[in-house]
Design a protein around this motif. Structure first.
Motif, PDB file in Angstrom:
ATOM      1  N   LEU A   5       0.842  -1.196   0.000  1.00 14.62           N
ATOM      2  CA  LEU A   5       0.000   0.000   0.000  1.00 14.62           C
ATOM      3  C   LEU A   5       0.880   1.249   0.000  1.00 14.62           C
ATOM      4  CD1 LEU A   5      -3.062   0.416   0.182  1.00 14.62           C
ATOM      5  CD2 LEU A   5      -2.820   0.548   2.658  1.00 14.62           C
ATOM      6  N   ALA A  46       4.150  -0.820   3.946  1.00 14.93           N
ATOM      7  CA  ALA A  46       2.935  -1.171   4.691  1.00 14.93           C
ATOM      8  C   ALA A  46       2.057  -1.966   3.735  1.00 14.93           C
ATOM      9  CB  ALA A  46       2.214   0.086   5.151  1.00 14.93           C
ATOM     10  N   GLU A  69      -1.418  -3.947   2.536  1.00 11.89           N
ATOM     11  CA  GLU A  69      -2.867  -3.772   2.605  1.00 11.89           C
ATOM     12  C   GLU A  69      -3.496  -4.787   3.563  1.00 11.89           C
ATOM     13  OE1 GLU A  69      -4.671  -3.792  -1.214  1.00 11.89           O
ATOM     14  OE2 GLU A  69      -6.571  -3.014  -0.447  1.00 11.89           O
ATOM     15  N   ILE A 113      -5.150   8.779   2.792  1.00  8.45           N
ATOM     16  CA  ILE A 113      -4.394   8.523   4.027  1.00  8.45           C
ATOM     17  C   ILE A 113      -4.978   9.383   5.150  1.00  8.45           C
ATOM     18  CG2 ILE A 113      -2.140   8.582   5.160  1.00  8.45           C
ATOM     19  CD1 ILE A 113      -0.806   8.140   2.520  1.00  8.45           C
ATOM     20  N   LYS A 169      -7.746   4.618   3.007  1.00  8.43           N
ATOM     21  CA  LYS A 169      -7.255   3.258   2.771  1.00  8.43           C
ATOM     22  C   LYS A 169      -6.168   2.909   3.768  1.00  8.43           C
ATOM     23  CE  LYS A 169      -8.448   3.270  -2.093  1.00  8.43           C
ATOM     24  NZ  LYS A 169      -9.160   4.560  -2.059  1.00  8.43           N
ATOM     25  N   LEU A 170      -5.561   3.953   4.326  1.00  7.64           N
ATOM     26  CA  LEU A 170      -4.496   3.747   5.318  1.00  7.64           C
ATOM     27  C   LEU A 170      -4.632   4.794   6.419  1.00  7.64           C
ATOM     28  CD1 LEU A 170      -1.733   2.395   6.116  1.00  7.64           C
ATOM     29  CD2 LEU A 170      -0.637   4.196   4.779  1.00  7.64           C
ATOM     30  N   THR A 204      -9.787  -1.040   7.111  1.00  5.77           N
ATOM     31  CA  THR A 204      -8.699  -0.223   6.582  1.00  5.77           C
ATOM     32  C   THR A 204      -7.343  -0.761   7.060  1.00  5.77           C
ATOM     33  OG1 THR A 204      -7.898   2.053   6.399  1.00  5.77           O
ATOM     34  CG2 THR A 204      -8.751   1.446   8.517  1.00  5.77           C
ATOM     35  N   SER A 205      -6.296  -0.347   6.373  1.00  6.64           N
ATOM     36  CA  SER A 205      -4.950  -0.728   6.824  1.00  6.64           C
ATOM     37  C   SER A 205      -4.450   0.335   7.795  1.00  6.64           C
ATOM     38  CB  SER A 205      -4.009  -0.808   5.626  1.00  6.64           C
ATOM     39  OG  SER A 205      -4.592  -1.595   4.621  1.00  6.64           O
ATOM     40  N   LEU A 258      -1.000   2.070   9.893  1.00  3.98           N
ATOM     41  CA  LEU A 258       0.422   2.205  10.224  1.00  3.98           C
ATOM     42  C   LEU A 258       0.468   2.858  11.602  1.00  3.98           C
ATOM     43  CD1 LEU A 258       3.449   2.148   9.635  1.00  3.98           C
ATOM     44  CD2 LEU A 258       3.199   4.272   8.362  1.00  3.98           C
TER      45      LEU A 258
END
Lengths: 287, 235
Positions: free
Chosen positions: B4, B27, B29, B81, B155-156, B185-186, B188
């Protein structure tokens, strides 16, 4: 009693005109952290373009519209060319906006001539009402109504609309606003243009009130605008209104009762506020 | 396993200080990737650099295969993001409702449904809907910050130290919320609390003195006592 009412109406009207100038200043400082000394230039350009359009068309409303458009256009140019390169540097902001203020002032003399231009009150606001022994000048009431109406509209925008919320959020944390996907530079530009339009409108409304427009009036009223912003609290809208009314009333009463202090009264007010409440009566754009 | 976000030899200066001197990681997905390291290692700056708030001076950052290192923060946010800063970035003079309204890019039916979902995830926010952000507790502020980032279709999510300064019971709630958000969602995550990081993280990247030391599966780090002792001071 009649004298007191007249002085109060006079003071309120002056206060409202200063509020129009200070409202833009306080928003521009609160959101953008910009000290804009060119604001008086926008005020005087609004006055001149409005007055000349009024004289040409015979319609005061046309004069008001032209003044507002002048403010929006000059605000756009000022932010893009003068302000953008000096974001984050107060010393450079003061120097460049002060310089631009002088350019705007001298350009008035080049374009419209060096002499002051007399302005009459539009027919439907000319004259006065007599209520008992009290004489109320119509145009001053008009200014007071316009001032309070604009304050209410701006308050509504700041408190109830999405763009108002974004402006208030931007005052608190610009970085976070950007991180939420909002183009803060575009918001800056919009706020600057609205602030400039308010100043220009103030200039146009001031013209029939003072009876004459002249190139140096911008600087004179800009100083009053800054005093109001400091007293009201940098970035506070309500604070600017309260402080403008305070300055207007104090000037009006002092000019009659203690004439030798009338020129100093604003400075004295500012000094008292700075000593006892350095952040101003209010602070930040809370509305 | 779709990549991602990818950082390659990213360097960042803050003023004259060379904070990031070579950060590289990916990172993936659908996963929770955790950035670990001591105080001052460069974890927060890494997140800010990804968001464009402290732009990278060297290196490449790609998100969904497109370079983002030169983009303005609002472009990066609109690209998908979401960001929850260490100090939560709550607008203190705005109510919870107003904070959410500022965050919501489009007030569509879909966005309102997402907001309802977020409020189910964080019932406290519903309870204090009209309360000013500045008057919330630390845990409630953290929930509001996460809800704000989550309400759009990110999405992140970049989440910086969500457990910082919170009571253990609140940390449990935050962990549950992150686990739930992971379904959509992903993430971090920057986290000092290794217990928390190891429970919810799928992969890790260790950072020290502004450089990537090692990346890998979280299970491998849990078992690597030497690495934990050397770079995290635990074990």
């Amino acid at each position: 009693m009649d004298l007191l009412v007249s002085l109060t109406i006079n003071g309120l009207a002056t206060g409202m005109l200063i509020f129009l100038l200070a409202a833009g200043l306080t928003l521009i400082f609160g959101l953008m952290d910009v000290l804009n000394f060119a604001h008086g230039g926008l005020f005087v350009w609004g006055a001149y373009t409005g007055v000349f359009s009024y004289a040409w068309s015979g319609s005061f409303l046309v004069g008001i519209v032209v003044a507002i458009v002048t403010g929006l256009v000059l605000g756009f140019i000022t932010e893009k060319i003068i302000i953008t390169p000096v974001y984050g540097n107060h010393v450079q902001q003061i120097l460049i906006t002060l310089g631009f203020m002088l350019v705007l002032q001298e350009m008035i003399k080049v374009v419209f001539g060096p002499n002051g231009v007399p302005v009459s009150v539009p027919g439907y606001f000319a004259g006065s009402w007599e209520i008992g022994d009290v004489i109320i000048i119509k145009y001053r009431v008009f200014i007071i109504v316009i001032g309070f109406t604009l304050f209410a509209i701006l308050q509504y925008i700041l408190k109830r609309t999405k763009i108002g919320l974004i402006v208030r959020a931007g005052v608190m944390n610009k970085e976070m606003v950007q991180a939420l996907g909002i183009n803060i530079k575009r918001v800056f530009l919009l706020v600057f243009m609205v602030g400039a339009a308010l100043a220009s409108l103030g200039g146009m409304l001031m013209a029939p009130y003072s009876g004459v427009v002249y190139a140096e009036m911008g600087m004179e009223y800009a100083i009053l605008g800054f005093i109001v912003v400091v007293i009201g609290g940098m970035g506070s809208f309500s604070g600017s209104l309260m402080a403008a009314i305070l300055v207007g009333l104090a000037g009006s009463y002092m000019a009659y009762y203690v004439p030798f202090l009338s020129l100093a009264v604003n400075m004295i007010l500012m000094a008292i506020v700075l000593i006892f409440r350095p952040q101003g009566l209010f602070s930040t754009v809370k509305g | 396993m779709t990549s991602l976000l990818k950082l390659e030899q990213v360097e960042t200066y803050i003023g004259q200080y060379h904070i990031l001197q070579g950060i590289s990681f990916e990172a993936i997905e659908g996963e929770v990737s955790v950035l670990l390291g001591r105080n001052g290692a460069g974890k927060t700056t890494t997140l800010k650099t990804i968001m464009g708030l402290t732009p990278a001076s060297k290196g490449n950052i790609t998100f969904l295969g497109k370079p983002i290192e030169k983009l303005a923060p609002y472009h990066i946010a609109n690209g998908g993001i979401g960001y929850v800063p260490e100090d939560q970035g709550i607008f203190g003079d705005l109510t919870v409702e107003e904070n959410m309204r500022v965050a919501m890019r489009k007030e569509t039916e879909e966005a309102m449904r997402k907001q309802d979902y977020v409020l189910e995830l964080f019932p406290d926010l519903k309870k204090f809907w009209k309360k000013h952000g500045g008057h919330l507790s630390g845990g409630q502020k953290q929930m509001l910050a996460m809800a704000r980032a989550f309400v759009n279709d990110s999405k992140l999510l970049l989440i910086d130290e969500p457990s910082k300064g919170l009571a253990p019971i609140i940390i449990e709630k935050v962990m549950e919320a992150i686990t739930e958000m992971k379904k959509h969602t992903s993430i971090l995550l920057v986290e000092q609390n290794f217990m928390m990081a190891s429970k919810i993280g799928d992969t890790f990247t260790l950072i020290d003195d502004g450089r990537t030391v090692q990346s890998g599966e979280m299970n491998a780090l849990i078992e690597d006592e030497q690495l934990k002792r050397k770079y995290l001071g635990i074990g």
